[in-house]
Design a protein around this motif. Sequence first.
Motif, PDB file in Angstrom:
ATOM      1  N   PRO A  12       5.332  25.791  -6.724  1.00 16.92           N
ATOM      2  CA  PRO A  12       5.373  25.777  -8.196  1.00 16.92           C
ATOM      3  C   PRO A  12       4.455  24.741  -8.833  1.00 16.92           C
ATOM      4  N   PHE A  13       4.335  23.544  -8.252  1.00 18.14           N
ATOM      5  CA  PHE A  13       3.500  22.525  -8.893  1.00 18.14           C
ATOM      6  C   PHE A  13       2.039  22.932  -8.950  1.00 18.14           C
ATOM      7  N   ALA A  14       1.608  23.833  -8.062  1.00  9.62           N
ATOM      8  CA  ALA A  14       0.203  24.245  -8.018  1.00  9.62           C
ATOM      9  C   ALA A  14      -0.074  25.505  -8.815  1.00  9.62           C
ATOM     10  N   GLN A  15       0.956  26.201  -9.229  1.00  8.69           N
ATOM     11  CA  GLN A  15       0.760  27.447  -9.959  1.00  8.69           C
ATOM     12  C   GLN A  15       0.160  27.147 -11.330  1.00  8.69           C
ATOM     13  N   GLY A  16      -0.924  27.811 -11.640  1.00  7.12           N
ATOM     14  CA  GLY A  16      -1.662  27.519 -12.857  1.00  7.12           C
ATOM     15  C   GLY A  16      -2.725  26.457 -12.678  1.00  7.12           C
ATOM     16  N   SER A  17      -2.802  25.894 -11.472  1.00  3.80           N
ATOM     17  CA  SER A  17      -3.807  24.871 -11.187  1.00  3.80           C
ATOM     18  C   SER A  17      -4.841  25.311 -10.159  1.00  3.80           C
ATOM     19  N   VAL A  18      -4.510  26.320  -9.356  1.00  4.78           N
ATOM     20  CA  VAL A  18      -5.446  26.755  -8.319  1.00  4.78           C
ATOM     21  C   VAL A  18      -6.751  27.194  -8.969  1.00  4.78           C
ATOM     22  N   ARG A  19      -7.857  26.863  -8.337  1.00  2.84           N
ATOM     23  CA  ARG A  19      -9.150  26.956  -8.996  1.00  2.84           C
ATOM     24  C   ARG A  19      -9.699  28.364  -9.176  1.00  2.84           C
ATOM     25  N   ASP A  20      -9.067  29.366  -8.571  1.00  2.00           N
ATOM     26  CA  ASP A  20      -9.480  30.721  -8.917  1.00  2.00           C
ATOM     27  C   ASP A  20      -9.223  31.004 -10.386  1.00  2.00           C
ATOM     28  N   LEU A  21      -8.310  30.238 -11.024  1.00  2.00           N
ATOM     29  CA  LEU A  21      -8.051  30.431 -12.445  1.00  2.00           C
ATOM     30  C   LEU A  21      -9.309  30.221 -13.277  1.00  2.00           C
ATOM     31  N   ARG A  22     -10.132  29.249 -12.894  1.00  2.00           N
ATOM     32  CA  ARG A  22     -11.376  28.984 -13.625  1.00  2.00           C
ATOM     33  C   ARG A  22     -12.280  30.211 -13.614  1.00  2.00           C
ATOM     34  N   VAL A  23     -12.386  30.825 -12.450  1.00  2.00           N
ATOM     35  CA  VAL A  23     -13.272  31.976 -12.301  1.00  2.00           C
ATOM     36  C   VAL A  23     -12.700  33.190 -13.015  1.00  2.00           C
ATOM     37  N   ARG A  24     -11.411  33.409 -12.864  1.00  2.00           N
ATOM     38  CA  ARG A  24     -10.767  34.519 -13.584  1.00  2.00           C
ATOM     39  C   ARG A  24     -10.999  34.382 -15.096  1.00  2.00           C
ATOM     40  N   TRP A  25     -10.820  33.169 -15.602  1.00  2.00           N
ATOM     41  CA  TRP A  25     -10.978  32.921 -17.038  1.00  2.00           C
ATOM     42  C   TRP A  25     -12.408  33.192 -17.481  1.00  2.00           C
ATOM     43  N   ALA A  26     -13.380  32.710 -16.710  1.00  2.00           N
ATOM     44  CA  ALA A  26     -14.778  32.951 -17.057  1.00  2.00           C
ATOM     45  C   ALA A  26     -15.082  34.452 -17.085  1.00  2.00           C
ATOM     46  N   LEU A  27     -14.579  35.174 -16.101  1.00  2.00           N
ATOM     47  CA  LEU A  27     -14.824  36.612 -16.058  1.00  2.00           C
ATOM     48  C   LEU A  27     -14.167  37.315 -17.246  1.00  2.00           C
ATOM     49  N   GLU A  28     -12.975  36.878 -17.606  1.00  2.00           N
ATOM     50  CA  GLU A  28     -12.296  37.467 -18.768  1.00  2.00           C
ATOM     51  C   GLU A  28     -13.083  37.199 -20.046  1.00  2.00           C
ATOM     52  N   GLU A  29     -13.558  35.972 -20.229  1.00  2.00           N
ATOM     53  CA  GLU A  29     -14.342  35.646 -21.422  1.00  2.00           C
ATOM     54  C   GLU A  29     -15.633  36.446 -21.467  1.00  2.00           C
ATOM     55  N   ALA A  30     -16.227  36.684 -20.295  1.00  2.00           N
ATOM     56  CA  ALA A  30     -17.487  37.418 -20.220  1.00  2.00           C
ATOM     57  C   ALA A  30     -17.296  38.930 -20.282  1.00  2.00           C
ATOM     58  N   GLY A  31     -16.041  39.386 -20.249  1.00  2.00           N
ATOM     59  CA  GLY A  31     -15.775  40.816 -20.302  1.00  2.00           C
ATOM     60  C   GLY A  31     -16.125  41.544 -19.022  1.00  2.00           C
ATOM     61  N   LEU A  32     -15.988  40.855 -17.892  1.00  2.00           N
ATOM     62  CA  LEU A  32     -16.345  41.440 -16.604  1.00  2.00           C
ATOM     63  C   LEU A  32     -15.088  41.740 -15.792  1.00  2.00           C
ATOM     64  N   GLY A  33     -15.008  42.950 -15.256  1.00  2.00           N
ATOM     65  CA  GLY A  33     -13.892  43.305 -14.405  1.00  2.00           C
ATOM     66  C   GLY A  33     -14.056  42.723 -13.010  1.00  2.00           C
ATOM     67  N   TYR A  34     -12.953  42.581 -12.305  1.00  2.00           N
ATOM     68  CA  TYR A  34     -13.016  42.028 -10.954  1.00  2.00           C
ATOM     69  C   TYR A  34     -11.778  42.448 -10.178  1.00  2.00           C
ATOM     70  N   ASP A  35     -11.871  42.363  -8.872  1.00  2.00           N
ATOM     71  CA  ASP A  35     -10.730  42.527  -7.981  1.00  2.00           C
ATOM     72  C   ASP A  35     -10.390  41.167  -7.393  1.00  2.00           C
ATOM     73  N   ASP A  36      -9.101  40.856  -7.291  1.00  2.00           N
ATOM     74  CA  ASP A  36      -8.723  39.643  -6.589  1.00  2.00           C
ATOM     75  C   ASP A  36      -8.283  40.014  -5.174  1.00  2.00           C
TER      76      ASP A  36
END
Length: 225
Positions: A12-36
């Motif tokens: 739980p302490f790491a949820q919302g902190s793992v660094r894939d969040l940065r990339v997911r957010w950038a892709l969302e802002e850029a309007g790019l789809g992706y698979d995790d």
Amino acid sequence: MIQVTAFRWVPPFAQGSVRDLRVRWALEEAGLGYDDRLIGFEDQATPAYRARQPFGQVPAYSDGKVEMFESGAIVLWIAQNSDQLMPADDAGRAMVMTWLFAAMNSIEPCVAELATIDLFNADKDWARARRPEVEAFLRKRLGDLQTALGDLHWFANDRFSAADILMTHVLRDLRHTDIVADYPALADYVARAEGRPAFRRALADQLKPFRAAEAKNPAPVGGAA
């Protein structure tokens, strides 16, 4: 199709902190789809995964043209082709890159040192002795950061950019403390960034497999990178 690796579950302490969040957010802002591509802790040391990410961490990234690791580098790569994350003029791009590296080099090490003490070593004598100095230095950096932000909404010429993705993510790693609340402009900045629809989508997507894992097994075991 763009692919981003992420963990199936973290504590739980790491949820919302793992660094894939940065990339997911950038892709969302850029309007790019992706698979995790979700991996478990057992996958981190495998030769196949180490070939993609030499340190066994997440995220690793591929888009059909390039394969990358290191979240800051990936966000910068995405931003270079996105008007939403990087301005077209040289001066604007330079400022975004400056603040992006400031987040990773001037702020994140201070935040990470405090988090390491608080989350992993709080019961150790050396940590109790070291913590006041670490917090004092971090607070100085946050004071400088708040002064630099001033009345602006965003760091790079008051225009939301890739730099704000990195800076917000770094400041969110102080969520286990009340420190950011002592810097009202920074607290407002983080709240403003967290209110962006792209951030909310990225966070929800990161948390989705964690919630599914916890529903199946209320007390999973393991550790986060």
